[in-house]
Structures are given as C-alpha cells and as structure tokens.
Design an enzyme around this catalytic site. Structure first.
Site, PDB file in Angstrom:
ATOM      1  N   ALA A 230       0.625  -1.159   0.216  1.00  8.88           N
ATOM      2  CA  ALA A 230      -0.043  -0.191  -0.221  1.00  8.88           C
ATOM      3  C   ALA A 230       0.448   1.037   0.098  1.00  8.88           C
ATOM      4  O   ALA A 230       0.538   2.267  -0.403  1.00  8.88           O
ATOM      5  CB  ALA A 230      -1.275  -0.554   1.134  1.00  8.88           C
ATOM      6  N   ALA A 231       1.588   0.968   0.532  1.00  7.20           N
ATOM      7  CA  ALA A 231       3.235   1.816   0.223  1.00  7.20           C
ATOM      8  C   ALA A 231       3.871   2.805  -0.833  1.00  7.20           C
ATOM      9  O   ALA A 231       4.446   3.322  -0.812  1.00  7.20           O
ATOM     10  CB  ALA A 231       3.326   2.141   1.614  1.00  7.20           C
ATOM     11  N   GLY A 232       3.577   1.729  -1.864  1.00  5.55           N
ATOM     12  CA  GLY A 232       4.394   2.021  -2.968  1.00  5.55           C
ATOM     13  C   GLY A 232       4.056   2.900  -3.789  1.00  5.55           C
ATOM     14  O   GLY A 232       3.010   3.132  -3.581  1.00  5.55           O
TER      15      GLY A 232
ATOM     16  N   ILE B 254       2.339   2.032  -6.951  1.00  5.77           N
ATOM     17  CA  ILE B 254       1.196   1.836  -7.733  1.00  5.77           C
ATOM     18  C   ILE B 254      -0.141   1.649  -6.413  1.00  5.77           C
ATOM     19  O   ILE B 254      -1.100   2.108  -6.879  1.00  5.77           O
ATOM     20  CB  ILE B 254       1.605  -0.181  -8.287  1.00  5.77           C
ATOM     21  CG1 ILE B 254       1.636   0.335  -9.632  1.00  5.77           C
ATOM     22  CG2 ILE B 254      -0.039  -0.531  -8.110  1.00  5.77           C
ATOM     23  CD1 ILE B 254       2.070  -1.241  -9.955  1.00  5.77           C
TER      24      ILE B 254
ATOM     25  N   ASN C 210       9.772 -14.051  -4.120  1.00  6.71           N
ATOM     26  CA  ASN C 210       8.589 -13.674  -3.954  1.00  6.71           C
ATOM     27  C   ASN C 210       7.714 -15.395  -3.463  1.00  6.71           C
ATOM     28  O   ASN C 210       6.414 -15.215  -2.570  1.00  6.71           O
ATOM     29  CB  ASN C 210       7.774 -13.747  -5.328  1.00  6.71           C
ATOM     30  CG  ASN C 210       8.450 -12.337  -5.635  1.00  6.71           C
ATOM     31  OD1 ASN C 210       8.178 -11.335  -5.081  1.00  6.71           O
ATOM     32  ND2 ASN C 210       9.374 -12.061  -6.444  1.00  6.71           N
TER      33      ASN C 210
ATOM     34  N   GLN D  96       0.232 -15.330   2.123  1.00  2.00           N
ATOM     35  CA  GLN D  96      -0.763 -14.298   1.209  1.00  2.00           C
ATOM     36  C   GLN D  96      -1.795 -15.039   1.273  1.00  2.00           C
ATOM     37  O   GLN D  96      -2.725 -15.475   1.823  1.00  2.00           O
ATOM     38  CB  GLN D  96      -0.238 -13.161   0.987  1.00  2.00           C
ATOM     39  CG  GLN D  96       0.664 -12.291   1.015  1.00  2.00           C
ATOM     40  CD  GLN D  96       1.110 -10.987   0.226  1.00  2.00           C
ATOM     41  OE1 GLN D  96       0.383 -10.709  -0.931  1.00  2.00           O
ATOM     42  NE2 GLN D  96       1.388  -9.952   1.328  1.00  2.00           N
TER      43      GLN D  96
ATOM     44  N   GLY E 186       1.783  -7.851  -8.410  1.00  2.00           N
ATOM     45  CA  GLY E 186       3.262  -7.316  -8.292  1.00  2.00           C
ATOM     46  C   GLY E 186       3.829  -8.504  -9.053  1.00  2.00           C
ATOM     47  O   GLY E 186       3.312 -10.108  -9.248  1.00  2.00           O
TER      48      GLY E 186
ATOM     49  N   ASP F 171      -1.308  -4.339 -20.443  1.00  2.00           N
ATOM     50  CA  ASP F 171      -0.442  -5.173 -21.373  1.00  2.00           C
ATOM     51  C   ASP F 171      -1.774  -4.938 -22.677  1.00  2.00           C
ATOM     52  O   ASP F 171      -1.947  -4.166 -23.614  1.00  2.00           O
ATOM     53  CB  ASP F 171      -0.484  -6.399 -21.316  1.00  2.00           C
ATOM     54  CG  ASP F 171       0.490  -6.791 -20.360  1.00  2.00           C
ATOM     55  OD1 ASP F 171       1.837  -5.888 -20.367  1.00  2.00           O
ATOM     56  OD2 ASP F 171       0.619  -7.549 -19.731  1.00  2.00           O
TER      57      ASP F 171
ATOM     58  N   ARG G 121      -2.229  -1.112 -23.043  1.00  2.00           N
ATOM     59  CA  ARG G 121      -1.157  -1.108 -23.990  1.00  2.00           C
ATOM     60  C   ARG G 121      -1.431  -1.016 -24.946  1.00  2.00           C
ATOM     61  O   ARG G 121      -1.053  -0.427 -25.881  1.00  2.00           O
ATOM     62  CB  ARG G 121      -0.169  -1.538 -23.843  1.00  2.00           C
ATOM     63  CG  ARG G 121       0.764  -0.616 -21.925  1.00  2.00           C
ATOM     64  CD  ARG G 121       2.314  -1.107 -21.501  1.00  2.00           C
ATOM     65  NE  ARG G 121       2.398  -0.617 -20.352  1.00  2.00           N
ATOM     66  CZ  ARG G 121       2.811  -1.259 -19.552  1.00  2.00           C
ATOM     67  NH1 ARG G 121       3.225  -2.900 -19.795  1.00  2.00           N
ATOM     68  NH2 ARG G 121       3.725  -0.480 -18.324  1.00  2.00           N
TER      69      ARG G 121
ATOM     70  N   HIS H 241       2.694 -12.390 -18.428  1.00  2.00           N
ATOM     71  CA  HIS H 241       2.541 -11.269 -18.266  1.00  2.00           C
ATOM     72  C   HIS H 241       4.192 -10.504 -17.884  1.00  2.00           C
ATOM     73  O   HIS H 241       5.099 -10.227 -16.876  1.00  2.00           O
ATOM     74  CB  HIS H 241       2.561 -10.009 -16.785  1.00  2.00           C
ATOM     75  CG  HIS H 241       2.791  -9.060 -17.279  1.00  2.00           C
ATOM     76  ND1 HIS H 241       2.607  -7.714 -17.508  1.00  2.00           N
ATOM     77  CD2 HIS H 241       3.691  -7.984 -15.556  1.00  2.00           C
ATOM     78  CE1 HIS H 241       3.183  -6.905 -17.059  1.00  2.00           C
ATOM     79  NE2 HIS H 241       3.954  -6.751 -16.194  1.00  2.00           N
TER      80      HIS H 241
HETATM   81  P1  NAI Z   1       6.946  -0.043  -4.739  1.00  2.00           P
HETATM   82  O1  NAI Z   1       8.411  -1.132  -4.631  1.00  2.00           O
HETATM   83  O2  NAI Z   1       7.415   1.200  -5.126  1.00  2.00           O
HETATM   84  O3  NAI Z   1       5.697  -1.096  -3.733  1.00  2.00           O
HETATM   85  C1  NAI Z   1       6.000  -1.864  -3.329  1.00  2.00           C
HETATM   86  C2  NAI Z   1       5.600  -2.022  -1.996  1.00  2.00           C
HETATM   87  O4  NAI Z   1       5.384  -3.210  -1.519  1.00  2.00           O
HETATM   88  C3  NAI Z   1       6.565  -1.468  -1.346  1.00  2.00           C
HETATM   89  O5  NAI Z   1       5.989  -0.946  -0.243  1.00  2.00           O
HETATM   90  C4  NAI Z   1       6.559  -2.825  -0.407  1.00  2.00           C
HETATM   91  O6  NAI Z   1       7.443  -2.423   1.379  1.00  2.00           O
HETATM   92  C5  NAI Z   1       5.503  -3.789  -0.165  1.00  2.00           C
HETATM   93  N1  NAI Z   1       5.629  -4.450   0.089  1.00  2.00           N
HETATM   94  C6  NAI Z   1       7.170  -5.858   0.078  1.00  2.00           C
HETATM   95  N2  NAI Z   1       6.813  -6.584   0.189  1.00  2.00           N
HETATM   96  C7  NAI Z   1       5.973  -6.906   0.393  1.00  2.00           C
HETATM   97  C8  NAI Z   1       4.597  -7.367   1.766  1.00  2.00           C
HETATM   98  N3  NAI Z   1       5.258  -9.417   2.050  1.00  2.00           N
HETATM   99  N4  NAI Z   1       3.648  -7.500   2.005  1.00  2.00           N
HETATM  100  C9  NAI Z   1       3.381  -6.069   1.462  1.00  2.00           C
HETATM  101  N5  NAI Z   1       4.156  -5.165   1.199  1.00  2.00           N
HETATM  102  C10 NAI Z   1       5.240  -5.578   0.970  1.00  2.00           C
HETATM  103  O7  NAI Z   1       6.813  -0.989  -6.510  1.00  2.00           O
HETATM  104  P2  NAI Z   1       5.612  -0.597  -6.909  1.00  2.00           P
HETATM  105  O8  NAI Z   1       5.642   0.178  -8.722  1.00  2.00           O
HETATM  106  O9  NAI Z   1       3.941  -0.025  -6.528  1.00  2.00           O
HETATM  107  O10 NAI Z   1       4.746  -2.467  -7.834  1.00  2.00           O
HETATM  108  C11 NAI Z   1       4.504  -3.090  -7.001  1.00  2.00           C
HETATM  109  C12 NAI Z   1       4.462  -4.351  -8.148  1.00  2.00           C
HETATM  110  O11 NAI Z   1       3.994  -4.472  -9.101  1.00  2.00           O
HETATM  111  C13 NAI Z   1       5.912  -4.961  -8.573  1.00  2.00           C
HETATM  112  O12 NAI Z   1       6.141  -5.689  -8.108  1.00  2.00           O
HETATM  113  C14 NAI Z   1       5.746  -4.472  -9.822  1.00  2.00           C
HETATM  114  O13 NAI Z   1       6.425  -4.788 -10.708  1.00  2.00           O
HETATM  115  C15 NAI Z   1       4.810  -4.829 -10.096  1.00  2.00           C
HETATM  116  N6  NAI Z   1       4.164  -4.181 -11.755  1.00  2.00           N
HETATM  117  C16 NAI Z   1       3.091  -4.985 -12.850  1.00  2.00           C
HETATM  118  C17 NAI Z   1       2.167  -4.698 -13.972  1.00  2.00           C
HETATM  119  C18 NAI Z   1       1.804  -5.335 -14.250  1.00  2.00           C
HETATM  120  O14 NAI Z   1       0.696  -4.986 -15.417  1.00  2.00           O
HETATM  121  N7  NAI Z   1       1.257  -7.039 -14.085  1.00  2.00           N
HETATM  122  C19 NAI Z   1       3.091  -3.307 -14.293  1.00  2.00           C
HETATM  123  C20 NAI Z   1       3.237  -2.353 -13.383  1.00  2.00           C
HETATM  124  C21 NAI Z   1       3.765  -3.371 -12.136  1.00  2.00           C
END
Ligand code: NAI
Length: 325
Positions: free
Chosen positions: A12-14, A16, A105, A112, A130, A159, A162, A187
């Site tokens: 939630a703090a990331g 996205i 992962n 989860q 993720g 995708d 896009r 993906h």
């Molecule tokens: P980010 O790094 O900004 O945020 C990820 C957050 O997840 C961080 O706040 C982290 O503390 C938290 N986190 C890590 N482990 C955790 C856990 N066990 N439980 C709860 N929270 C946890 O990353 P962002 O940019 O928000 O991206 C998130 C994910 O989405 C990445 O894996 C990225 O590759 C994926 N992604 C997937 C897409 C898709 O089309 N399927 C598109 C874009 C991103």
C-alpha cells in the site's frame, strides 16, 4: 444502503498503491454506489508511510470510503476481505537469478495465500499485480485450496490497455471502437498481444505483418522498460488504472460482443497446460471471468502463444522444485 465491501491492498505504501488507493476511495473500483473499507498491508518498515497515505485518504473526504485499517500481518489484513489486490512484491535486484526472484516472492505469496484461505470472505476475488504476477498468483492459489481456483487472477490488463492504445493510434480510431484484442501468455516480454480477432465496427483489422512483428508486438511487450527509461520509475498510475479496470470488469461484466484480457487458471484451453495462470481473452459475467472458447488460432499466433506458455511452464517447474507450490 449497501454494506461496505472490504478491499485489501498489499504494498500500500508503494508507487502503485499511491495511485490505486485514491481511485478505489473515489468509487472507481466497484461503482459509484458501493462503499468500501480499505485494509492496507505493508511490511513493518513501511507501515509509517502507509499511515501517511491513509492521512491523505482521510483528507480526500471521500463519501464512499467507510474506513481504513493498516496491518503488517497478512492474517489480519485478509480477514473478511472481499477483494484482494496483491501489489507488493519483491523486485528483481541486480544480478538476481530468476530462481532467487521466484523464491523471494514465494516467501510473500505463500503466506498471503494461506491467510486468504483462512480468513477471506466466501466471495473473495484476488488480483495479483506484483511481478512475476502469473507465477505469484499460482503460488498464492496453491496455498488456498478451499478457495475456488477461478478467484485467483493475474494482471495483464495493463498490457491489454497498452495494445489498445497502440492500435488506436495506428488505425486512427478511438480505443472504444476497437474490440476483441487479446493478450496471451505471461505478463513478461514473451507475452503475445494478438490482433488476429480484433475488430473495428464489426470488421476485421487489416495491418501489415511487418508492423505487427517489428513495431506493435515489441512496443507493447517492452512498454514497461520504455516507461522506466523515460520516467526514471516504473509504470505506476497506468498499472493502478489497469487494476481498477480488471476488478471493475470482473464485477460488472464485459460488453456484449467484446472481451478483455486477464491471467486466469487454464482449463487446458488452446493447449495451455491446465492449472497454469496464463493470460487469455476472457469475458466476464455474473462476477466470473471465463476464457473465450472456440477461437481459430493461426500459425503465427500459435507459435507466439506456445513460446510464452513455455516460459510459464518453466516458472511453474522452478517453483515446484523449490517446494513453493
Ligand atoms: P514499489 O516498490 O513502489 O512498492 C512495493 C511495495 O510493496 C513497497 O511499499 C513494499 O514495502 C511493499 N511490500 C513488499 N513486500 C511486501 C509484503 N510481503 N507485504 C506487503 N507489502 C509488501 O513497487 P510498485 O511500483 O508499486 O510495483 C509493485 C509491483 O507491481 C512490482 O512487483 C511491479 O513489478 C509490479 N507491476 C506489475 C504490473 C503488471 O502489469 N502486472 C505493472 C507494473 C508493476
């Protein structure tokens, strides 16, 4: 009025999360008459940042936001939840092998999945964002044996969107005019964005093969890398937008004569090994995603689908060897 729907968002703090939470709070996930309660899951070090985001959500005074709770324990975060958006994941760091990435992962998506199995509401719907999204969804699903398999999905809607945007530019028609595009497979860079069945105004789409192979497919498949190159950060608002679209469509259905794309559990359709979580063209009706059946697959499409599915098989075999599924 309706009782609030519980929505759990991990990571939630990331990046996205920051874009996604405000879209959910404003009613775009489920519709303008559905109140939501947010349950945010973060790792302990990021709980404070999640609290900051929750303060901003309060400051939005969103009429449909019925409450926000923050957790660092998956068991609590998924208790009674109706919709789970699994965004938080372990990113690939420099020099990390694919096996290490999948293992890291597994340490996130196994507990989860177990927590969802133990405590989520009967109507739970799960979207894994993720990465590696398809295989993370497979891991979570395999630890939730009491949850019907079709409740676990992986996001390929970004995708799909896009691909819609690229084709819309090429043909000079609005995205709303284009039907029946499809993303197949993983993906990842091997994904296959297919225009084989695409239609504009009820007619097939004519584009030349060189454009498809050298422009359209690589542009869609490598868009994530192009965004990082331009923005210095990975796609976030567009990913959040696609997550909103994925769930909204799942709950509210696809339009007659159209479909969308989602990573769903394969029933063996189109030669995709049963049990893999692969992207397919899907329709949604009565809260269920279903794989579009009976499409003819031309030779070009066949080879592309097979290549991406082979990668999914490899990932599955790796997590199987690691004891993660
Ligand atoms: P980010 O790094 O900004 O945020 C990820 C957050 O997840 C961080 O706040 C982290 O503390 C938290 N986190 C890590 N482990 C955790 C856990 N066990 N439980 C709860 N929270 C946890 O990353 P962002 O940019 O928000 O991206 C998130 C994910 O989405 C990445 O894996 C990225 O590759 C994926 N992604 C997937 C897409 C898709 O089309 N399927 C598109 C874009 C991103």
């Amino acid at each position: 009025t309706q009782a609030p729907v519980n929505v759990t968002v991990t990571g939630a703090a990331g990046q996205i999360g920051y874009a996604l939470l405000f879209r959910i709070a404003s009613g775009q996930l489920l519709g303008q008459d559905v109140p939501v309660k947010l349950r945010l899951l973060e790792i302990p070090q990021a709980v404070k940042a999640a609290e900051g985001t929750a303060m901003e959500l309060d400051d939005g005074a969103f009429p449909l936001l019925a409450g926000i709770d923050i957790f660092d324990d998956p068991k609590q975060a998924f208790e009674g939840t109706n919709i789970a958006l699994l965004v938080g994941a372990r990113p690939r760091s420099k020099g990390m092998e694919r096996g290490d990435l999948l293992e890291a992962n597994g340490g996130i998506f196994k507990p989860q999945g177990e927590a969802i199995n133990a405590g989520a509401a009967d109507d739970i719907k799960v979207l894994v964002v993720g990465n590696p999204a398809n295989t993370n969804a497979l891991i979570a699903r395999s630890h939730a044996p009491d949850v019907p398999a079709d409740r676990f999905t992986a996001m390929t809607r970004l995708d799909h969107n896009r691909a819609l945007a690229q084709l819309s530019k090429k043909l000079g028609v609005p995205v709303t005019e284009i039907k029946k595009l499809a993303i197949w497979g993983n993906h990842s860079a091997t994904q296959y964005p297919s225009v084989q069945h695409a239609e504009v105004a009820g007619k097939g789409v004519e584009v030349d093969q060189a454009w498809l192979e050298n422009d359209f497919i690589p542009t869609v498949a490598k868009r994530g890398a192009a965004i990082i190159e331009a923005r210095g950060l990975s796609s976030a608002a567009s990913a959040a937008s696609a997550a909103i679209d994925h769930v909204y469509t799942w709950v509210n259905g696809t339009a007659e004569g159209d479909w969308t794309s989602a990573g769903v559990v394969s029933d063996g359709s189109y030669g995709v090994a049963e049990g893999l979580i692969s992207s397919f063209p899907v329709t949604a009706k009565n809260g269920k995603y279903e794989i579009v059946q009976g499409l003819e697959i031309d030779d070009f499409s066949r080879a592309r689908i097979d290549a991406s599915v082979a990668e999914l098989v490899e990932e599955r075999d790796t997590v199987q060897k690691l004891g993660l599924i």
